[in-house]
Scaffold this active site. Structure first.
Site, PDB file in Angstrom:
ATOM      1  N   ASP A 165       0.868  -1.179   0.000  1.00 26.10           N
ATOM      2  CA  ASP A 165       0.000   0.000   0.000  1.00 26.10           C
ATOM      3  C   ASP A 165       0.905   1.228   0.000  1.00 26.10           C
ATOM      4  O   ASP A 165       2.132   1.133   0.134  1.00 26.10           O
ATOM      5  CB  ASP A 165      -0.977  -0.002   1.179  1.00 26.10           C
ATOM      6  CG  ASP A 165      -2.206   0.868   0.878  1.00 26.10           C
ATOM      7  OD1 ASP A 165      -2.148   1.718  -0.040  1.00 26.10           O
ATOM      8  OD2 ASP A 165      -3.225   0.720   1.568  1.00 26.10           O
TER       9      ASP A 165
HETATM   10  C1  NOJ Z   1      -3.945   3.995  -0.010  1.00 25.00           C
HETATM   11  C2  NOJ Z   1      -5.153   3.122   0.117  1.00 25.00           C
HETATM   12  O1  NOJ Z   1      -5.105   2.412   1.330  1.00 25.00           O
HETATM   13  C3  NOJ Z   1      -5.295   2.131  -1.018  1.00 25.00           C
HETATM   14  O2  NOJ Z   1      -6.525   1.476  -0.896  1.00 25.00           O
HETATM   15  C4  NOJ Z   1      -5.161   2.815  -2.349  1.00 25.00           C
HETATM   16  O3  NOJ Z   1      -5.310   1.887  -3.382  1.00 25.00           O
HETATM   17  C5  NOJ Z   1      -3.801   3.494  -2.422  1.00 25.00           C
HETATM   18  N1  NOJ Z   1      -3.715   4.462  -1.362  1.00 25.00           N
HETATM   19  C6  NOJ Z   1      -3.574   4.158  -3.764  1.00 25.00           C
HETATM   20  O4  NOJ Z   1      -4.355   5.275  -3.879  1.00 25.00           O
END
Ligand code: NOJ
Length: 743
Positions: free
Chosen positions: A279
């Site tokens: 993430d």
């Molecule tokens: C953080 C989020 O937790 C995730 O779900 C998302 O895909 C990414 N950022 C990219 O934006």
């Protein structure tokens, strides 16, 4: 039988050479790559917007793309921009194309209901189709990868991200995960309208302590395996191309460096052949977790555990080379990660045509696409849940009388447009004029004999009551009042945990003030999570839960209000009476002192100041008609573990005055186990349409596989014993049968 054998044979013939070619191609490429180029493939940069975390400075990004130091970009959309960046990648020595990722969560140019709302439709083909359309629209904009579906089990509505998933149930969540993966990936990677799906957030992110986003998770491995991992495994079985590791730690080990889930479960046991992206910044965040002392150690731990691509932390870019030089990371580990990524690029067809997702004409077709909008309207209608529809003067308030009515439409959401998108919608500012407001939707459904009045009443979240007088004035003139209240779209979603789940600001006061006028009230609730609204539940005769429905919200809501669509949604999460009941879920374990009912308080597991039951249970939702479920029949009272199969059937009758759809739900209970078992578990559901008066037999097949669970040694087993089966309208289903699972 013969047909399926033929299909298997065909697939073997067709797919095997493709795989062999892919392997050969990627192995050749890999053997030509320098270590720097390999590390480049593991590095993902953000574009220029949409940041959901701190952006680490990256120097001259374009230069790095040209040098092959970037494998993927996120938050870059549009044929022109994608083409420009792809052209840079093709100037690199080996001309390896970039993959472009984006959070396409509930639609792209056309926005659909938020995933939790859509899950309330219990309609898997609907969910598959909305993902299909979203993929088609996004792929036309140059995107090859969506960071969806979120398949986290969520039992705590304080957690803002409940809006992104399918709610609290593992069986249901697994079915939804598969439908959404299939929808996004369509005919398979390589089709120009397919995007890679990404099951996230691996794993147990939804179990953050206290419902506070990014918080720790502490749970038994048995619970992890039984409740939180199955939707991911289901996604893998459906062919999901990627997974995203989660921010949280699980029992002290951050998910991004958790080799138990990434290596042992995902890659070894489930034979996952795609790749894992971290993430946003989660590799680097292991430093603040206190699990790595610096970026060097964080990179070591993440790559060792099996995280293949680094989203935005730059730890791989900055430290992997040194880790290899120091003998801490074998090149084979890097090769494995690179190969997984290159294989997906190959499958996407990017090596044969890096610009295949860049087509102006295809892109233009997605704007305001009428067919997609029609579907969005239906999707919205089916996501709405009718929570209450009590009679007023001898007749339920809904559906509305279509003519000769004066209707007061009051509340901060009535004329809202963009707000109908909810969180996680991609914003195309020029699209906002095309979003159908609730006012416009209803206006279009009423004939000239009816009058639609409007007052805003109050804002979503402040203390200003100056609009109350106007709301009261308008309500006094009306035959019926519709109030549209709820939380602001940015009150649910990432980093949007709330400790107070009531209607924000002075909305509840507005509701009470307007109700005091004495006109019949219908309440629409717009929200990304289960809210708490006890006063309304007690005093307002009709309540529709409308979530955030997207582009066509106003039309979908109006269709249900006037009855051109009969609501059929069912709650995918239990709705608590107060925050004090959280976490609240129907499939909890039995205690040694279970309460008989809500009044039982004598040294049993109960609150002295609150019932145990939710305000509205999992699986609950009404219709304008009524359904009777009767005549439960089991094909046998025994099911052998070896090859057994049990048929469970019921007769469902539409006993009301409207045609409508009902979700018939089947739950089981394992009465005695080597570990304590849940009081109920959903194991089947069917959504059927019945004309008024119509009767249909609904059958479910149960096999021993449906009864398996994890014992304390983490073995997935069947255990002989007595099982109860319940069929009905919700998790409170009372029609009961019993059978034995035998050796
Ligand atoms: C953080 C989020 O937790 C995730 O779900 C998302 O895909 C990414 N950022 C990219 O934006």
């Amino acid at each position: 039988m013969k047909k399926s054998l033929l299909i298997v044979a065909f697939l073997l013939v067709a797919v095997t050479p493709f795989c062999q070619n892919a392997e050969r191609f990627v192995n050749d490429l890999l053997s030509n790559m320098t270590l720097d180029e390999k590390i480049g493939q593991l590095n993902q940069y953000n574009g220029d917007w949409g940041a959901t975390g701190k952006i680490t400075p990256e120097g001259d990004k374009e230069q790095q793309i040209k040098q092959g130091k970037v494998g993927s970009m996120l938050n870059v959309t549009g044929v022109e921009t994608v083409r420009k960046l792809q052209a840079l990648a093709l100037q690199s020595r080996l001309k390896i194309p970039l993959i472009f990722g984006q959070d396409v969560i509930h639609g792209f140019r056309t926005t659909f209901p938020i995933p939790l709302g859509e899950a309330a439709s219990w309609d898997l083909s609907l969910m598959e189709k909305s993902a299909r359309i979203a993929a088609t629209e996004a792929a036309a904009y140059g995107i090859n990868w969506t960071f969806a579906p979120m398949v986290d089990i969520a039992r705590d509505p304080r957690w803002g991200r409940v809006m992104e998933g399918a709610g609290e149930d593992t069986y249901f969540g697994s079915q939804v995960a598969q439908a959404r993966v299939k929808g996004f990936q369509g005919q398979g990677l390589g089709a120009v309208d397919a995007v890679m799906a990404c099951a996230k957030h691996f794993a147990a992110y939804g179990a953050a302590v206290g419902g506070r986003d990014y918080n720790s998770v502490d749970m038994s491995l048995r619970q992890l395996n039984e409740t939180y991992l199955p939707p991911f495994q289901a996604a893998v079985n459906a062919g999901v191309a990627t997974l995203m590791s989660s921010f949280n730690d699980i029992n002290g080990i951050p998910a991004t460096a958790n080799s138990y889930i990434l290596r042992e479960k995902l890659k070894k046991e489930w034979h996952f052949n795609g790749f894992v992206v971290s993430d946003w910044g989660s590799i680097g965040e292991m430093i603040r977790h206190g699990y790595a002392k610096d970026g060097y150690e964080a990179a070591l731990k993440a790559i060792t555990a099996g995280t293949d691509m680094d989203m935005e932390s730059r730890c791989y870019r900055d430290h992997l080379k040194q880790l290899v030089a120091d003998g801490k990371v074998p090149v084979s580990l890097i090769n494995e990660a690179v190969k997984r990524i290159l294989l997906k690029k190959y499958e996407l067809g990017l090596f044969s045509d890096p610009y295949r997702f860049c087509n102006d004409e295809r892109q233009a077709r997605q704007v305001n696409n009428q067919e997609n909008r029609r579907f969005a309207r239906e999707d919205g209608e089916k996501s709405i849940v009718l929570l209450k529809n009590d009679p007023v003067n001898g007749r339920p308030l809904l559906p509305l009388f279509p003519n000769n009515q004066t209707i007061a439409f009051i509340g901060p959401f009535v004329k809202a447009t963009v707000a109908n998108h909810g969180f996680w919608a991609i914003s195309f500012p020029d699209d906002s004029t095309r979003i159908v407001s609730q006012f416009e939707g209803l206006r279009n459904q009423l004939d000239a004999s009816s009058t639609l009045l409007y007052a805003e009443g109050c804002h979503v979240n402040d203390n200003d009551e100056s609009g109350f007088a106007e709301a009261v004035r308008v309500a006094s003139q009306a035959d019926i009042v519709i109030l549209s209240l709820g939380e602001a779209p940015d009150m649910s979603g990432e980093a949007k945990s709330r400790s107070n789940l009531r209607l924000p600001g002075v909305q509840e006061a507005l509701l009470e003030t307007v109700s005091a006028v004495g006109k019949p009230v219908v309440l629409l609730l717009n929200a990304g999570r289960p809210l708490i609204f006890n006063w309304a539940s007690e005093h307002v005769p009709s309540i529709l839960y409308t979530w955030w429905l997207g582009t066509e919200a106003g039309n979908s809501i109006a269709d249900v209000l006037v009855g051109t669509c009969n609501p059929s949604g069912k709650l995918p999460m239990s709705f608590p009476r107060t925050e004090g009941q959280i976490p609240l879920y129907y499939n909890h374990y039995s205690t040694g002192r279970p309460a008989k009912d809500d009044d039982d308080k004598f040294y049993v597991s109960a609150y002295i100041d609150l019932p145990n039951s939710p305000e509205y249970p999992f699986g609950y939702g009404l219709s304008y008609t009524t359904f009777d479920v009767a005549k439960l029949q089991l094909s046998s009272d025994r099911m052998p573990i070896q090859g057994g199969r049990l048929n469970v059937s019921v007769e469902v009758k539409n006993t009301g005055n409207y045609d409508g759809e009902e979700v018939v739900q089947l739950y089981i209970r394992d009465l005695v186990g080597c570990v304590v078992r849940p009081v109920r578990e959903l194991k089947g559901f069917k959504k059927i349409f019945l004309r008024k008066g119509e009767v249909q037999t609904v059958s479910f097949a149960l096999t021993p596989n449906d009864l398996k669970f994890f014992n304390n040694d983490l073995q997935y087993i069947n255990e002989p014993g007595t099982y109860e089966v319940f069929v009905g309208h919700s998790s409170l289903a009372s029609l009961k049968g019993t059978f034995e699972l035998i050796k």
